[in-house]
Design an enzyme around this catalytic site. Structure first.
Site, PDB file in Angstrom:
ATOM      1  N   SER A 145       0.776  -1.205  -0.069  1.00  0.00           N
ATOM      2  CA  SER A 145      -0.132  -0.048   0.034  1.00  0.00           C
ATOM      3  C   SER A 145       0.929   1.325   0.078  1.00  0.00           C
ATOM      4  O   SER A 145       1.659   1.503   0.876  1.00  0.00           O
ATOM      5  CB  SER A 145      -0.903   0.011   1.292  1.00  0.00           C
ATOM      6  N   LYS A 171      -1.011  -0.911  -4.282  1.00  0.00           N
ATOM      7  CA  LYS A 171      -2.184  -0.069  -4.049  1.00  0.00           C
ATOM      8  C   LYS A 171      -1.884   1.391  -4.009  1.00  0.00           C
ATOM      9  O   LYS A 171      -0.853   1.536  -2.986  1.00  0.00           O
ATOM     10  CB  LYS A 171      -2.949  -0.680  -2.940  1.00  0.00           C
ATOM     11  N   LYS A 173      -2.665   5.078  -2.681  1.00  0.00           N
ATOM     12  CA  LYS A 173      -3.748   5.905  -2.004  1.00  0.00           C
ATOM     13  C   LYS A 173      -3.977   7.062  -2.791  1.00  0.00           C
ATOM     14  O   LYS A 173      -3.186   7.755  -3.654  1.00  0.00           O
ATOM     15  CB  LYS A 173      -3.003   6.596  -0.432  1.00  0.00           C
ATOM     16  N   ASP A 199      -7.031   3.202  -3.454  1.00  0.00           N
ATOM     17  CA  ASP A 199      -7.734   3.287  -1.859  1.00  0.00           C
ATOM     18  C   ASP A 199      -7.873   4.883  -1.677  1.00  0.00           C
ATOM     19  O   ASP A 199      -6.970   5.527  -1.514  1.00  0.00           O
ATOM     20  CB  ASP A 199      -6.751   2.525  -0.939  1.00  0.00           C
ATOM     21  N   GLU A 226     -10.930   0.941  -3.692  1.00  0.00           N
ATOM     22  CA  GLU A 226     -11.333   0.846  -2.382  1.00  0.00           C
ATOM     23  C   GLU A 226     -11.744   2.121  -1.533  1.00  0.00           C
ATOM     24  O   GLU A 226     -11.246   2.889  -1.563  1.00  0.00           O
ATOM     25  CB  GLU A 226     -10.113   0.351  -1.620  1.00  0.00           C
ATOM     26  N   ASP A 251     -13.712  -1.029   2.516  1.00  0.00           N
ATOM     27  CA  ASP A 251     -12.694  -1.196   3.673  1.00  0.00           C
ATOM     28  C   ASP A 251     -13.627  -0.605   4.919  1.00  0.00           C
ATOM     29  O   ASP A 251     -14.287  -1.476   5.834  1.00  0.00           O
ATOM     30  CB  ASP A 251     -11.471  -0.672   3.573  1.00  0.00           C
ATOM     31  N   LYS A 275     -10.202  -6.971   7.326  1.00  0.00           N
ATOM     32  CA  LYS A 275      -9.103  -6.860   8.376  1.00  0.00           C
ATOM     33  C   LYS A 275     -10.083  -7.541   9.467  1.00  0.00           C
ATOM     34  O   LYS A 275     -10.969  -7.144  10.067  1.00  0.00           O
ATOM     35  CB  LYS A 275      -8.984  -5.367   8.687  1.00  0.00           C
ATOM     36  N   GLY A 303      -4.538  -4.453   5.731  1.00  0.00           N
ATOM     37  CA  GLY A 303      -3.482  -4.397   6.900  1.00  0.00           C
ATOM     38  C   GLY A 303      -3.868  -2.948   7.766  1.00  0.00           C
ATOM     39  O   GLY A 303      -4.543  -2.158   7.159  1.00  0.00           O
TER      40      GLY A 303
HETATM   41  O1  OSB Z   1      -7.156   2.099   4.516  1.00  0.00           O
HETATM   42  O2  OSB Z   1      -6.349   0.229   4.055  1.00  0.00           O
HETATM   43  C1  OSB Z   1      -6.188   1.110   4.643  1.00  0.00           C
HETATM   44  C2  OSB Z   1      -3.368   1.398   7.153  1.00  0.00           C
HETATM   45  C3  OSB Z   1      -3.556   2.082   7.944  1.00  0.00           C
HETATM   46  C4  OSB Z   1      -5.181   2.206   8.078  1.00  0.00           C
HETATM   47  C5  OSB Z   1      -6.081   2.116   6.773  1.00  0.00           C
HETATM   48  C6  OSB Z   1      -5.484   1.509   5.849  1.00  0.00           C
HETATM   49  C7  OSB Z   1      -3.806   1.083   5.829  1.00  0.00           C
HETATM   50  C8  OSB Z   1      -3.283   0.771   4.679  1.00  0.00           C
HETATM   51  C9  OSB Z   1      -1.969  -0.063   4.957  1.00  0.00           C
HETATM   52  O3  OSB Z   1      -3.647   0.830   3.487  1.00  0.00           O
HETATM   53  C10 OSB Z   1      -1.642  -1.582   4.688  1.00  0.00           C
HETATM   54  C11 OSB Z   1      -0.888  -2.158   5.402  1.00  0.00           C
HETATM   55  O4  OSB Z   1      -0.805  -2.484   6.686  1.00  0.00           O
HETATM   56  O5  OSB Z   1       0.224  -2.556   4.963  1.00  0.00           O
HETATM   57 MG    MG Z   2      -8.291   0.872   2.932  1.00  0.00          MG
END
Ligand code: OSB
Ligand code: MG
Length: 387
Positions: A145, A171, A173, A199, A226, A251, A275, A303
């Protein structure tokens, strides 16, 4: 006969991130997280992580609130019954919301149970998921991510590093204004066949401008978008899915088994980010897995920038069949100066992480490091605790 639980403690640890993790909900620069630690009279241990974020900008849960709920309510409640993880999960269902707190406590009991049986978490989950004990996969395909960076070049560098490390899926952001340009540049860098997704962490709306921005991403063949819309807007996502081709993944919106059932009924997503902390634990996660398989939607393990303690549960879950897409498992070595487990998880050049086969958590928790990161530690009385 299993031994009674002799000690139960809750720790708040603080792990500085090497670089702030920037998303549509804001920036995270330290990871304050909650650990649950159980030790029974034979010295067998269980560890769990309640991985809420510090701040309430991702979901309502926060680290401080989670610490309070774990110490004052969830762990005392769990210690009041038997240590069987399914019963623990059932007992914790009386707590509303606070899914990360419940999941962290439940995880410690799963870990203890695995250690007592001499089984890995993955084997234990496989038995619980199917009742057949079918072997879980030995390796889990993973993706990274990539947060919002200060420039396109910095993003491309991060993508190059992830690809070089072997990660099978990127992925990105995104947020309004940081979307098509970065997606187009990264798609060009990766080539047409590479797995790419985005995401938005709830940063778009159903306003025509936003819908148009999201629809423009259809041409980049993303595996999914996402959580484009608000954290509690299932109906909005169902409407949006009618206007864009890219599969919507949820999510933030999926905070219970019932949410997942409803999302699938509404057609609010075609792809599920699971998650364990966000849906309330391993037992709930196994149900979500079942619903996703039944619904024929893509399923993968997300994650929360967990330490190795939380990642261990994610890896074990993601090793089960039914998980169709790579898990979010940004490398610990890029996130933190050091992990709380040693050795930490590492991605193989083929883009997979090996699932531990040793009993219990599968990773050695380094107490010295835990101590060095600990902000506070509360012991919860175990008087009367059963085995
Ligand atoms: O939106 O998926 C998410 C980390 C913290 C809170 C929300 C998200 C995330 C990530 C990180 O995208 C993914 C990872 O833990 O490697
Ligand atoms: Mg997410």
């Amino acid at each position: 006969m299993t031994a009674a639980i002799a000690r139960a403690e809750v720790l708040e640890v603080r792990m500085p991130l090497k670089e702030p993790f920037v998303t549509g909900f804001g920036s995270t620069d330290t990871r304050r997280t909650v650990l649950v630690h159980l030790v029974d009279a034979d010295g067998v241990e269980g560890w769990g992580e309640a991985a809420a974020l510090d701040h309430p900008f991702y979901l309502p849960d926060t680290t401080s609130g989670t610490f309070a709920v774990v110490t004052e309510w969830a762990l005392p409640l769990a210690l009041d019954g038997t240590a069987d993880p399914r019963s623990v999960a059932r007992g914790l269902e009386t707590i509303r919301g606070n899914t990360f707190a419940r999941a962290g406590v439940e995880a410690a009991f799963w870990c203890l149970e695995a250690a007592r049986r001499g089984s890995s978490l993955a084997e234990l989950f496989a038995t619980e998921a199917d009742g057949t004990g079918v072997s879980p996969r030995t390796c889990v395909p993973v993706g990274e991510s990539v947060g919002i960076h200060s420039s396109l070049d910095a993003t491309l560098d991060a993508v190059d590093r992830a690809v070089a490390a072997g990660y099978r899926r990127i992925k990105l952001k995104v947020k309004p204004g940081w979307d098509e340009e970065v997606v187009s540049a990264v798609r060009e860098r990766l080539g047409p066949a590479a797995m790419l997704q985005v995401d938005a962490n709830g940063s778009y709306t159903l306003a025509p401008d936003d819908v148009e921005r999201l629809a423009r991403l259809d041409r980049y063949r993303l595996a999914c978008i996402e959580q484009p819309l608000g954290w509690d807007d299932l109906e909005g996502h169902a409407r949006l899915q009618g206007e864009i081709e890219t599969p919507i993944c949820l999510d933030e919106c999926l905070r219970s088994v019932a949410d997942v059932r409803r999302a699938l009924e509404l057609g609010a997503c075609r792809n599920v980010n699971l998650k364990p902390g966000r849906v309330g634990g391993v037992t709930a996660s196994l149900e979500v897995r079942g619903l996703s398989v039944e619904g024929g939607v893509a399923l993968w393990c997300g994650g929360m920038l967990e330490s190795g303690v939380g990642r261990a549960v994610n890896l074990a879950l993601a090793s089960l069949d039914g998980f169709t897409d790579p898990a979010d498992m940004s490398p610990a070595s890029e996130l933190y100066d050091f992990d709380l487990v040693e050795p930490t998880y590492e991605v193989d050049p083929d883009g997979t992480i090996e699932v531990p086969r040793s009993p219990g958590l599968g990773f050695r928790v380094t107490e010295g490091r835990v101590d060095a990161c600990t902000l506070r530690r509360v012991e919860v009385p175990v008087r009367g605790a059963r085995s």
